[in-house]
Structures are given as C-alpha cells and as structure tokens.
Design a protein around this motif. Sequence first.
Motif, mmCIF file in Angstrom:
data_model
loop_
_atom_site.group_PDB
_atom_site.id
_atom_site.type_symbol
_atom_site.label_atom_id
_atom_site.label_comp_id
_atom_site.label_asym_id
_atom_site.label_seq_id
_atom_site.Cartn_x
_atom_site.Cartn_y
_atom_site.Cartn_z
ATOM 1 N N ALA A 1 114.724 177.721 -2.957
ATOM 2 C CA ALA A 1 114.338 178.822 -2.079
ATOM 3 C C ALA A 1 114.151 178.399 -0.630
ATOM 4 O O ALA A 1 114.079 179.254 0.263
ATOM 5 C CB ALA A 1 113.056 179.475 -2.599
ATOM 6 N N ASN A 2 114.074 177.100 -0.358
ATOM 7 C CA ASN A 2 113.961 176.658 1.027
ATOM 8 C C ASN A 2 115.272 176.836 1.792
ATOM 9 O O ASN A 2 115.288 176.925 3.019
ATOM 10 C CB ASN A 2 113.516 175.203 1.095
ATOM 11 N N VAL A 3 116.392 176.904 1.061
ATOM 12 C CA VAL A 3 117.707 177.074 1.684
ATOM 13 C C VAL A 3 118.335 178.401 1.266
ATOM 14 O O VAL A 3 118.768 179.197 2.103
ATOM 15 C CB VAL A 3 118.642 175.907 1.321
ATOM 16 N N LEU A 4 118.379 178.649 -0.038
ATOM 17 C CA LEU A 4 118.937 179.902 -0.568
ATOM 18 C C LEU A 4 117.784 180.891 -0.697
ATOM 19 O O LEU A 4 117.302 181.194 -1.787
ATOM 20 C CB LEU A 4 119.628 179.633 -1.904
ATOM 21 N N ARG A 5 117.337 181.371 0.456
ATOM 22 C CA ARG A 5 116.062 182.088 0.538
ATOM 23 C C ARG A 5 116.094 183.444 -0.161
ATOM 24 O O ARG A 5 115.085 183.874 -0.718
ATOM 25 C CB ARG A 5 115.671 182.250 2.008
ATOM 26 N N LEU A 6 117.223 184.126 -0.125
ATOM 27 C CA LEU A 6 117.290 185.443 -0.749
ATOM 28 C C LEU A 6 117.559 185.336 -2.248
ATOM 29 O O LEU A 6 116.881 185.980 -3.044
ATOM 30 C CB LEU A 6 118.376 186.290 -0.080
ATOM 31 N N SER A 7 118.531 184.523 -2.643
ATOM 32 C CA SER A 7 118.952 184.457 -4.050
ATOM 33 C C SER A 7 117.940 183.720 -4.915
ATOM 34 O O SER A 7 117.263 184.330 -5.751
ATOM 35 C CB SER A 7 120.335 183.814 -4.152
ATOM 36 N N THR A 8 117.810 182.413 -4.719
ATOM 37 C CA THR A 8 116.820 181.699 -5.532
ATOM 38 C C THR A 8 115.406 182.002 -5.042
ATOM 39 O O THR A 8 114.438 181.778 -5.771
ATOM 40 C CB THR A 8 117.072 180.182 -5.561
ATOM 41 N N GLY A 9 115.301 182.534 -3.829
ATOM 42 C CA GLY A 9 114.003 183.024 -3.379
ATOM 43 C C GLY A 9 113.525 184.175 -4.253
ATOM 44 O O GLY A 9 112.347 184.253 -4.620
ATOM 45 N N LEU A 10 114.451 185.089 -4.613
ATOM 46 C CA LEU A 10 114.105 186.180 -5.533
ATOM 47 C C LEU A 10 113.740 185.617 -6.901
ATOM 48 O O LEU A 10 112.785 186.085 -7.545
ATOM 49 C CB LEU A 10 115.276 187.147 -5.661
ATOM 50 N N PHE A 11 114.481 184.611 -7.362
ATOM 51 C CA PHE A 11 114.192 183.997 -8.659
ATOM 52 C C PHE A 11 112.761 183.457 -8.675
ATOM 53 O O PHE A 11 111.986 183.727 -9.603
ATOM 54 C CB PHE A 11 115.196 182.870 -8.945
ATOM 55 N N LEU A 12 112.388 182.711 -7.636
ATOM 56 C CA LEU A 12 111.038 182.151 -7.555
ATOM 57 C C LEU A 12 109.988 183.259 -7.475
ATOM 58 O O LEU A 12 108.972 183.214 -8.181
ATOM 59 C CB LEU A 12 110.938 181.237 -6.334
ATOM 60 N N LYS A 13 110.231 184.250 -6.639
ATOM 61 C CA LYS A 13 109.265 185.331 -6.436
ATOM 62 C C LYS A 13 108.994 186.081 -7.742
ATOM 63 O O LYS A 13 107.836 186.316 -8.108
ATOM 64 C CB LYS A 13 109.801 186.294 -5.377
ATOM 65 N N VAL A 14 110.057 186.444 -8.464
ATOM 66 C CA VAL A 14 109.890 187.214 -9.691
ATOM 67 C C VAL A 14 109.231 186.371 -10.784
ATOM 68 O O VAL A 14 108.373 186.858 -11.532
ATOM 69 C CB VAL A 14 111.243 187.785 -10.163
ATOM 70 N N CYS A 15 109.608 185.102 -10.881
ATOM 71 C CA CYS A 15 108.952 184.215 -11.858
ATOM 72 C C CYS A 15 107.460 184.115 -11.576
ATOM 73 O O CYS A 15 106.633 184.124 -12.505
ATOM 74 C CB CYS A 15 109.591 182.825 -11.834
ATOM 75 N N ARG A 16 107.087 184.019 -10.301
ATOM 76 C CA ARG A 16 105.671 183.964 -9.934
ATOM 77 C C ARG A 16 104.953 185.267 -10.305
ATOM 78 O O ARG A 16 103.796 185.248 -10.752
ATOM 79 C CB ARG A 16 105.532 183.685 -8.439
ATOM 80 N N GLU A 17 105.634 186.395 -10.143
ATOM 81 C CA GLU A 17 105.045 187.675 -10.525
ATOM 82 C C GLU A 17 104.829 187.753 -12.035
ATOM 83 O O GLU A 17 103.780 188.208 -12.506
ATOM 84 C CB GLU A 17 105.955 188.817 -10.064
ATOM 85 N N VAL A 18 105.812 187.296 -12.801
ATOM 86 C CA VAL A 18 105.676 187.281 -14.257
ATOM 87 C C VAL A 18 104.537 186.351 -14.669
ATOM 88 O O VAL A 18 103.777 186.638 -15.604
ATOM 89 C CB VAL A 18 107.009 186.854 -14.921
ATOM 90 N N ALA A 19 104.388 185.240 -13.969
ATOM 91 C CA ALA A 19 103.332 184.276 -14.294
ATOM 92 C C ALA A 19 101.947 184.900 -14.267
ATOM 93 O O ALA A 19 101.050 184.492 -15.023
ATOM 94 C CB ALA A 19 103.396 183.099 -13.316
ATOM 95 N N GLU A 20 101.753 185.906 -13.421
ATOM 96 C CA GLU A 20 100.446 186.560 -13.332
ATOM 97 C C GLU A 20 100.046 187.247 -14.637
ATOM 98 O O GLU A 20 98.855 187.482 -14.878
ATOM 99 C CB GLU A 20 100.465 187.572 -12.185
ATOM 100 N N GLN A 21 101.037 187.541 -15.491
ATOM 101 C CA GLN A 21 100.757 188.171 -16.784
ATOM 102 C C GLN A 21 100.369 187.145 -17.844
ATOM 103 O O GLN A 21 100.032 187.517 -18.970
ATOM 104 C CB GLN A 21 101.979 188.967 -17.246
ATOM 105 N N TYR A 22 100.437 185.858 -17.483
ATOM 106 C CA TYR A 22 100.094 184.777 -18.416
ATOM 107 C C TYR A 22 99.079 183.854 -17.731
ATOM 108 O O TYR A 22 99.382 182.712 -17.382
ATOM 109 C CB TYR A 22 101.349 183.995 -18.806
ATOM 110 N N PRO A 23 97.865 184.331 -17.515
ATOM 111 C CA PRO A 23 96.881 183.571 -16.736
ATOM 112 C C PRO A 23 96.500 182.228 -17.354
ATOM 113 O O PRO A 23 95.984 181.360 -16.645
ATOM 114 C CB PRO A 23 95.676 184.525 -16.670
ATOM 115 N N GLU A 24 96.744 182.061 -18.645
ATOM 116 C CA GLU A 24 96.396 180.790 -19.289
ATOM 117 C C GLU A 24 97.410 179.688 -19.002
ATOM 118 O O GLU A 24 97.140 178.513 -19.272
ATOM 119 C CB GLU A 24 96.302 180.986 -20.805
ATOM 120 N N VAL A 25 98.564 180.064 -18.464
ATOM 121 C CA VAL A 25 99.643 179.099 -18.245
ATOM 122 C C VAL A 25 99.582 178.538 -16.831
ATOM 123 O O VAL A 25 99.561 179.291 -15.848
ATOM 124 C CB VAL A 25 101.022 179.749 -18.491
#
Length: 359
Positions: A187-211
């Motif tokens: 995401a430091n270089v491919l800010r939109l594409s893998t940036g979206l991947f990182l952003k959405v994974c982080r959002e999903v992570a909020e549903q698993y607070p134990e992880v």
Amino acid sequence: MTVYRLGVLAGDGIGPEIVSATVDVFKAAAYKVGVEIEWIDLPMGWEGIKQHNDPLPEVTTKALENTHGWILGPHDSAAYPPEHKVKLNPSGALRHTLDLFANIRPAKTMPGIKSVVGEANLVIFRENTEGFYADRNMFAGHGEWQITEDVVVTSGVFTRKAVERIAHAAFKMAMKRHKKVTIVHKANVLRLSTGLFLKVCREVAEQYPEVAVDDYHIDAMAAHLVRRAKDFDVIVTENMYGDILSDLAGELVGSLGLSPSINSNEKLAMAQAAHGSAPDIAGLNLGNPTGIMLSTVMLMEWLAERHHDSKLEEIGKLVEQGLYQSLKDGVKTKDLGGNASTSEFAEAISERIDQTVLS
C-alpha cells in the motif's frame, strides 16, 4: 449414513500415480473409520484432450458441481497443443468458473524433513479470483493488452466483496489457531489497489477483537519469512503475492514438492498440491504423493466442518499421522533421499493406518 461423492481428476505427468496412491490411502482410512466414499474418476488434462478435445471438458465441470469435493492432480498445460495453451489452465479455470475464492496453503515443518527455518506452522490465505493475475480477474478476456510491439499493459482488480470474504476466511481460521493475522500488501506504492486490500482487511479485523493483527509490505514479508517464519500464524494477501509467498514458505519448511493446499468457497472445495506434473519422471513410480495427500487431508477437514461429520476429520488425522510416522521411520521417496517408490510409500502409510487403534 451419508455417502460422500469425491471427484478424482488425476491430471498429467506424475498425477495419475500420486493421485492413485492418495485414493488408496484414503480408502484405507475411510474403511477404518466406517465412512463410505464414492470416488468418481473424471477426465482432465491430456485425458480430457484425448476424450473431449478439451483439457477441462464441460462434462467434468458439470459433474464436479454434484460432488462434495474433489482432488485435482497436477497438469502440464505448457505442453498442451497451441489451441489449448491460450485457454486458462485447468486449475485456473476451475477456480474462476466455480468461484473458488480462497486458496489456503499451510507451511508446516514435518518429522524427518529438514527445514531451513526451524520449527514453523503457518497458513497463507490467498485471494484466488482477482488481484494481479490477469487470467483470473476478468468476467471475459485476460486483462492484458499489447498496445504496440514494444508495449504491454496489464491490469489488477480489487473489490471490497472479494477482500471481505478472504479476510473473513482468514480471521475465522485464526480464531481456531493462535488468534493472529498478518496482512500482506504494498500500500505504500500501490495505494489504491493494495491500499483497498489493507483497508478492508483492517475493517474486517474489527469484527474479531480477540485476534491480534499486523501488516507488512510484500518485499519485507519475504525477508521476515526467511528470518522468522515461526513467528507467523495466519497470513492473508492478494492473489499473486499469495502465490509467491506460499511457494517460498513451502520451500523454507522442507520442499515445495511437499506443499498442500485447498481451493474453496462456501459450498465447494478442491484439493490441489502446490507442485507441478514432473513429466520427466512420469510413469516411473517415483513421484512423491505427500503434497496431494496432505491437500486431501485439508479437504477432509473442510468437509468435516461443512457437513458436521467428525468422522471425516478422523480420516484426515489417520492419514496425516500415518504419513508423518512413515517419514519419521525413514520411509521416503527418492526426492527426499529415500528409496521408496510412490506405491511403496502409500503402502507404508496404509499399513500404519491399519495398525492404529481408534479411541
């Protein structure tokens, strides 16, 4: 009692030998546990070309939709006639056509196998339908354009839907393991594409607070795997990065030739070893079936969860334990420095299954 219908696509090169050995071993384990499995042979690869002029005939794809899962042997698509080379290879076509969005690839040290990173036990969740693989990220076409003789443009596709579902799959697995997920991106270089991947994974992570969650750039992650593979548990990443990292991880813990995987969605799963068809030793009874056997163990675990049938998981454990014990006892194929043939290795595992006392 449910009769499980499992497809068998033997494939090319060493495929028929290692897949046959795998079916024999799982027949022994299923008989031991008391589960009935119907093994359905279906043409793929050169056999599909001979029978239907297609390496993945429609009759095979249709039949798979009526199975509980299947084993896919390796294919030698590089050697297919020119008219078939331009198509998706059989594994890519199945992943795309049947929307097998999760490619799950563990890397685990095994008894009797030298690991260059010491003890490790991690699993990589590779998004299987989009990303930077141009042959899989389009509804139609291949996502590559040659603008002039000297210029080629290629595309990558990232959607919230695809990232969400692979992220949920990874976090659900983490909840069963050590509750740690590592997101790999650039995401430091491919800010939109893998940036979206990182952003959405982080959002999903909020549903698993134990992880616990961390993330690394793909280049740094490759270095971290070499230096400290034992520190990682579940890794989630896009298509191409997952392919590269899982090959690296497999080699680090022993050999890519031993590496298993399954490709799955919510309803279907396909067992597929990470290695190729090794046409140079085809027909010589020398191929190592470990990768496809452990892939089928993963298939049994997936089926056990989907169908709420612990006996299927027991089948997988019997095979895995028999395989590990065989390696520990020095029963190895030639690629591992041993002298056992493919069939002899399978026989050794079956013997250990037969000797196991069920609790």
